[in-house]
Design an enzyme around this catalytic site. Structure first.
Site, PDB file in Angstrom:
ATOM      1  N   LYS A 206      -2.333  -2.456  -7.958  1.00  0.00           N
ATOM      2  CA  LYS A 206      -2.593  -2.834  -9.353  1.00  0.00           C
ATOM      3  C   LYS A 206      -2.034  -4.220  -9.629  1.00  0.00           C
ATOM      4  O   LYS A 206      -0.922  -4.542  -9.217  1.00  0.00           O
ATOM      5  CB  LYS A 206      -1.889  -1.807 -10.248  1.00  0.00           C
ATOM      6  CG  LYS A 206      -2.143  -1.954 -11.694  1.00  0.00           C
ATOM      7  CD  LYS A 206      -3.266  -1.024 -12.141  1.00  0.00           C
ATOM      8  CE  LYS A 206      -3.738  -1.306 -13.527  1.00  0.00           C
ATOM      9  NZ  LYS A 206      -4.512  -2.540 -13.664  1.00  0.00           N
TER      10      LYS A 206
ATOM     11  N   ASP B 221       8.516   3.042 -12.913  1.00  0.00           N
ATOM     12  CA  ASP B 221       7.952   4.324 -12.482  1.00  0.00           C
ATOM     13  C   ASP B 221       6.459   4.442 -12.730  1.00  0.00           C
ATOM     14  O   ASP B 221       5.985   5.428 -13.305  1.00  0.00           O
ATOM     15  CB  ASP B 221       8.662   5.483 -13.207  1.00  0.00           C
ATOM     16  CG  ASP B 221       9.953   5.846 -12.531  1.00  0.00           C
ATOM     17  OD1 ASP B 221      10.025   5.712 -11.301  1.00  0.00           O
ATOM     18  OD2 ASP B 221      10.903   6.236 -13.244  1.00  0.00           O
TER      19      ASP B 221
ATOM     20  N   HIS C 277       0.832  -1.208   0.000  1.00  0.00           N
ATOM     21  CA  HIS C 277       0.000   0.000   0.000  1.00  0.00           C
ATOM     22  C   HIS C 277       0.866   1.258   0.000  1.00  0.00           C
ATOM     23  O   HIS C 277       0.370   2.331   0.307  1.00  0.00           O
ATOM     24  CB  HIS C 277      -0.898   0.010   1.251  1.00  0.00           C
ATOM     25  CG  HIS C 277      -1.934  -1.062   1.232  1.00  0.00           C
ATOM     26  ND1 HIS C 277      -2.478  -1.593   2.374  1.00  0.00           N
ATOM     27  CD2 HIS C 277      -2.534  -1.721   0.211  1.00  0.00           C
ATOM     28  CE1 HIS C 277      -3.375  -2.524   2.060  1.00  0.00           C
ATOM     29  NE2 HIS C 277      -3.414  -2.622   0.749  1.00  0.00           N
ATOM     30  N   HIS C 278       2.159   1.110  -0.327  1.00  0.00           N
ATOM     31  CA  HIS C 278       3.006   2.310  -0.264  1.00  0.00           C
ATOM     32  C   HIS C 278       2.590   3.325  -1.313  1.00  0.00           C
ATOM     33  O   HIS C 278       2.878   4.509  -1.197  1.00  0.00           O
ATOM     34  CB  HIS C 278       4.497   1.961  -0.388  1.00  0.00           C
ATOM     35  CG  HIS C 278       4.949   1.685  -1.792  1.00  0.00           C
ATOM     36  ND1 HIS C 278       4.605   0.530  -2.468  1.00  0.00           N
ATOM     37  CD2 HIS C 278       5.696   2.403  -2.665  1.00  0.00           C
ATOM     38  CE1 HIS C 278       5.123   0.562  -3.679  1.00  0.00           C
ATOM     39  NE2 HIS C 278       5.790   1.686  -3.823  1.00  0.00           N
TER      40      HIS C 278
ATOM     41  N   SER D 278      -1.418  -0.264 -18.890  1.00  0.00           N
ATOM     42  CA  SER D 278      -2.585  -0.205 -17.995  1.00  0.00           C
ATOM     43  C   SER D 278      -2.615   1.158 -17.293  1.00  0.00           C
ATOM     44  O   SER D 278      -3.683   1.736 -17.075  1.00  0.00           O
ATOM     45  CB  SER D 278      -2.507  -1.295 -16.933  1.00  0.00           C
ATOM     46  OG  SER D 278      -3.059  -2.484 -17.435  1.00  0.00           O
TER      47      SER D 278
ATOM     48  N   LYS E  94      -2.562  -8.750  -6.881  1.00  0.00           N
ATOM     49  CA  LYS E  94      -2.871  -9.821  -7.833  1.00  0.00           C
ATOM     50  C   LYS E  94      -4.138 -10.529  -7.390  1.00  0.00           C
ATOM     51  O   LYS E  94      -4.442 -10.557  -6.187  1.00  0.00           O
ATOM     52  CB  LYS E  94      -1.722 -10.843  -7.879  1.00  0.00           C
ATOM     53  CG  LYS E  94      -1.674 -11.620  -9.164  1.00  0.00           C
ATOM     54  CD  LYS E  94      -1.005 -10.812 -10.253  1.00  0.00           C
ATOM     55  CE  LYS E  94      -0.972 -11.516 -11.562  1.00  0.00           C
ATOM     56  NZ  LYS E  94      -0.174 -10.737 -12.530  1.00  0.00           N
TER      57      LYS E  94
ATOM     58  N   LYS F  48       7.806  -4.475  -9.898  1.00  0.00           N
ATOM     59  CA  LYS F  48       7.677  -4.126 -11.319  1.00  0.00           C
ATOM     60  C   LYS F  48       7.252  -2.667 -11.477  1.00  0.00           C
ATOM     61  O   LYS F  48       7.847  -1.907 -12.234  1.00  0.00           O
ATOM     62  CB  LYS F  48       6.590  -5.041 -11.909  1.00  0.00           C
ATOM     63  CG  LYS F  48       6.651  -5.280 -13.361  1.00  0.00           C
ATOM     64  CD  LYS F  48       5.589  -6.292 -13.758  1.00  0.00           C
ATOM     65  CE  LYS F  48       5.864  -7.685 -13.256  1.00  0.00           C
ATOM     66  NZ  LYS F  48       4.869  -8.666 -13.690  1.00  0.00           N
TER      67      LYS F  48
HETATM   68  P1  NAD Z   1      -2.617 -16.539 -21.581  1.00  0.00           P
HETATM   69  O1  NAD Z   1      -3.599 -17.316 -20.797  1.00  0.00           O
HETATM   70  O2  NAD Z   1      -3.112 -15.573 -22.596  1.00  0.00           O
HETATM   71  O3  NAD Z   1      -1.577 -17.503 -22.324  1.00  0.00           O
HETATM   72  C1  NAD Z   1      -0.846 -18.515 -21.709  1.00  0.00           C
HETATM   73  C2  NAD Z   1      -0.518 -19.555 -22.773  1.00  0.00           C
HETATM   74  O4  NAD Z   1       0.364 -20.535 -22.220  1.00  0.00           O
HETATM   75  C3  NAD Z   1      -1.763 -20.296 -23.262  1.00  0.00           C
HETATM   76  O5  NAD Z   1      -1.783 -20.282 -24.676  1.00  0.00           O
HETATM   77  C4  NAD Z   1      -1.590 -21.706 -22.697  1.00  0.00           C
HETATM   78  O6  NAD Z   1      -2.186 -22.700 -23.499  1.00  0.00           O
HETATM   79  C5  NAD Z   1      -0.076 -21.814 -22.671  1.00  0.00           C
HETATM   80  N1  NAD Z   1       0.409 -22.859 -21.757  1.00  0.00           N
HETATM   81  C6  NAD Z   1      -0.127 -23.306 -20.607  1.00  0.00           C
HETATM   82  N2  NAD Z   1       0.614 -24.298 -20.080  1.00  0.00           N
HETATM   83  C7  NAD Z   1       1.642 -24.484 -20.933  1.00  0.00           C
HETATM   84  C8  NAD Z   1       2.742 -25.370 -20.947  1.00  0.00           C
HETATM   85  N3  NAD Z   1       2.934 -26.256 -19.982  1.00  0.00           N
HETATM   86  N4  NAD Z   1       3.625 -25.293 -21.977  1.00  0.00           N
HETATM   87  C9  NAD Z   1       3.445 -24.393 -22.978  1.00  0.00           C
HETATM   88  N5  NAD Z   1       2.405 -23.524 -23.010  1.00  0.00           N
HETATM   89  C10 NAD Z   1       1.519 -23.569 -22.010  1.00  0.00           C
HETATM   90  O7  NAD Z   1      -1.693 -15.813 -20.486  1.00  0.00           O
HETATM   91  P2  NAD Z   1      -0.805 -14.521 -20.683  1.00  0.00           P
HETATM   92  O8  NAD Z   1      -1.600 -13.342 -20.295  1.00  0.00           O
HETATM   93  O9  NAD Z   1      -0.129 -14.570 -22.001  1.00  0.00           O
HETATM   94  O10 NAD Z   1       0.269 -14.737 -19.508  1.00  0.00           O
HETATM   95  C11 NAD Z   1       1.408 -15.559 -19.671  1.00  0.00           C
HETATM   96  C12 NAD Z   1       2.428 -15.227 -18.599  1.00  0.00           C
HETATM   97  O11 NAD Z   1       2.774 -13.836 -18.687  1.00  0.00           O
HETATM   98  C13 NAD Z   1       1.946 -15.436 -17.169  1.00  0.00           C
HETATM   99  O12 NAD Z   1       3.047 -15.817 -16.378  1.00  0.00           O
HETATM  100  C14 NAD Z   1       1.487 -14.059 -16.749  1.00  0.00           C
HETATM  101  O13 NAD Z   1       1.512 -13.876 -15.340  1.00  0.00           O
HETATM  102  C15 NAD Z   1       2.531 -13.205 -17.435  1.00  0.00           C
HETATM  103  N6  NAD Z   1       2.130 -11.815 -17.655  1.00  0.00           N
HETATM  104  C16 NAD Z   1       1.020 -11.508 -18.372  1.00  0.00           C
HETATM  105  C17 NAD Z   1       0.693 -10.174 -18.574  1.00  0.00           C
HETATM  106  C18 NAD Z   1      -0.477  -9.753 -19.433  1.00  0.00           C
HETATM  107  O14 NAD Z   1      -0.608  -8.546 -19.711  1.00  0.00           O
HETATM  108  N7  NAD Z   1      -1.309 -10.648 -19.894  1.00  0.00           N
HETATM  109  C19 NAD Z   1       1.472  -9.164 -18.001  1.00  0.00           C
HETATM  110  C20 NAD Z   1       2.607  -9.516 -17.271  1.00  0.00           C
HETATM  111  C21 NAD Z   1       2.928 -10.854 -17.104  1.00  0.00           C
END
Ligand code: NAD
Length: 476
Positions: free
Chosen positions: A76, A105, A70-71, A368, A112, A100
């Site tokens: 988000k 910034d 909460h700093h 975002s 989460k 992150k």
């Molecule tokens: P998503 O659900 O859109 O896509 C994830 C993909 O990974 C899917 O296509 C799924 O089928 C595939 N997958 C699942 N298990 C798998 C495996 N064992 N081997 C290979 N592929 C596999 O999710 P996303 O939003 O793309 O998020 C992916 C990662 O990025 C997560 O760790 C998430 O926390 C991180 N992330 C996402 C965002 C965002 O804006 N969406 C932002 C920061 C970080």
């Protein structure tokens, strides 16, 4: 015996792996222990169970929202839908968000959310019911709101879920003039910002591209500078992985393998990403793509020959079992926490450059932030300056043509005259954020003689958070 086992499992928790990275970084700083403890701790954890009627059955759904810090307010962070969701995972992902945001910034505390469901096995109506009920639970406990806590998409969620969240919030809080800013990652037609969907993948692209411009870094892993011809493997073809793959492909890199949950495909000459996506849409799987060979065991794809490996699916996929076999010279952590601390050490010894998640996938939260600003200001980015810039450019062109006694050709003229659109501003803000974030981490790594980018990124984040605690004068 029981106590011993508990301690062992706590030590091996995902949250503990982030604490270990934090502690490594804290050694480079002289900050009071109590303040470090406060930064590390999760400020609020809301674990809920609620009933939802699915068909004729009542199902009890387990869900979470964790506000790590909460700093800065609002908090988000995305919402994850996965059957593997648990408190440790949500707490860790919330903590990563805090660091992150500090690195790039963005003035938010980390948070989460997670719902323990498999969206692939339940109907759209069921997902909508669960999303709306989850949102009302958050509203009841004051865990969502434009100035309190602003969710976004993550693994298993996207624009559709964000618009349900917004709609539910608005129906309960219709008097809130800033209601649009209660969630980001919405469709553009519902207050979203252009460029959010591809932001994380594009940020991953900008971050890795910047590293590949650094002569000394490339020399250290025996690679030439630039992206052209670099061999890349991407795990996960979802939101992040798909856009990252497309941007690298368009920049001239060679995508040699793509891995999904059902298996991986490989072609040493390179895969055409748009064709693979078309194949996936038509057949429901990346396997049996005509211009590639199948790899049945999807995890094996991580061990193939390549220059850059981009895990963009889930956490802990590179661990002590496979770290030694990884051949990539650079790993870009597009997913959150894809490398365990044990694997991190093995890879460091091998000389692999790791670009850490707390920086590399910050493109999503950066854009975002732009969406949240747009919603609070109630105006589209660029609306005020587009026409003004075009008029100024026109005047300037006229002067140039008069002075040079030359006429610029109509195609060039059109390019020069164009004022910035929302997408141009968003992309330039994102590019600038990713490039400057990269150099802040790299400069700190060099000046403080830190061995790797992850520790340097944590040092940068901790310093920034300490600064804001001091500015707030938060301790009585
Ligand atoms: P998503 O659900 O859109 O896509 C994830 C993909 O990974 C899917 O296509 C799924 O089928 C595939 N997958 C699942 N298990 C798998 C495996 N064992 N081997 C290979 N592929 C596999 O999710 P996303 O939003 O793309 O998020 C992916 C990662 O990025 C997560 O760790 C998430 O926390 C991180 N992330 C996402 C965002 C965002 O804006 N969406 C932002 C920061 C970080």
């Amino acid at each position: 015996m029981l106590k011993k086992n508990r301690i062992k499992s706590e030590k091996n928790s995902f949250f503990n792996s982030i604490e270990r990275n934090f502690d490594k970084a804290a050694k480079f700083l002289s900050i009071e222990k109590g303040l470090l403890e406060q930064i590390k701790a999760c400020n609020a954890v809301y674990r809920m169970h609620f009933p939802v009627k699915l068909g004729k059955e009542i199902k009890v759904i387990e869900a979470y929202r964790v506000q790590h810090s909460h700093h800065k307010l609002p908090c988000k962070g995305g919402i994850r839908y996965s059957i593997k969701v648990n408190q440790d995972e949500v707490m860790t992902l919330a903590a990563l968000m805090t660091y992150k945001c500090a690195i790039v910034d963005v003035p938010f505390g980390g948070a989460k959310g997670g719902i323990k469901i498999d969206p692939q096995t339940i109907s759209t109506e069921a997902i909508e019911k669960i999303t709306r009920r989850y949102t009302s639970e958050l509203i009841k406990k004051n865990f969502i709101g434009p100035g309190i806590d602003v969710p976004a998409p993550d693994y298993g969620t996207g624009e559709r879920e964000m618009s349900w969240i917004f709609d539910t919030f608005l129906s309960i809080r219709p008097e809130d003039v800033d209601a649009l800013a209660c969630v980001t990652g919405k469709p553009v037609s519902q207050g979203g910002v252009r460029g959010r969907k591809e932001a994380t993948g594009l940020g991953v692209f900008y971050g890795i591209r910047e590293l590949c411009k650094m002569k000394e870094d490339m020399l250290s892993v025996g690679l030439d500078i630039g992206l052209i011809g670099k061999k890349i493997i991407i795990q996960g073809l979802g939101n992040v992985g798909y856009y990252a793959a497309s941007f690298f492909h368009n920049a001239g890199a060679i995508i040699v393998a793509l891995a999904e949950r059902e298996g991986a495909i490989y072609n040493k000459k390179g895969l055409n990403v748009s064709k693979v996506i078309l194949h996936l849409k038509n057949t429901g799987s990346i396997l049996n793509f005509p211009e590639a060979i199948n790899i049945e065991n999807t995890e094996k794809a991580l061990e193939l020959e390549c220059d850059i490996l981009i895990p963009a699916a889930l956490e802990n996929v590179i661990n002590k079992k496979n770290a030694e076999k990884i051949k990539a010279k650079i790993i870009g952590e597009a997913a959150n926490g894809p490398i365990t601390p044990e694997a991190d050490e093995i890879l460091e010894k091998k000389g692999v450059i790791i670009i850490p998640d707390i920086y590399l996938n910050a493109g999503g939260v950066t854009v975002s932030y732009f969406e949240w600003l747009k919603n609070l200001s109630h105006v589209r980015h660029g609306r005020m300056e587009k026409r003004f810039s075009e008029n100024m450019n026109y005047e300037l062109l006229q002067i140039i043509e008069t002075v040079c006694k030359k006429t610029i050709n109509p195609v060039d003229k059109k390019i020069i005259l164009r004022g910035p659109r929302e997408i141009d501003l968003v992309r330039s803000g994102l590019e600038d954020t990713m490039i400057s974030g990269f150099h802040k981490i790299r400069d700190l790594k060099i000046s403080s003689k830190i061995k790797n980018m992850r520790t340097a990124a944590f040092v940068l984040a901790i310093n920034k958070i300490v600064d804001s605690y001091e500015k707030l004068g938060i301790f009585p």
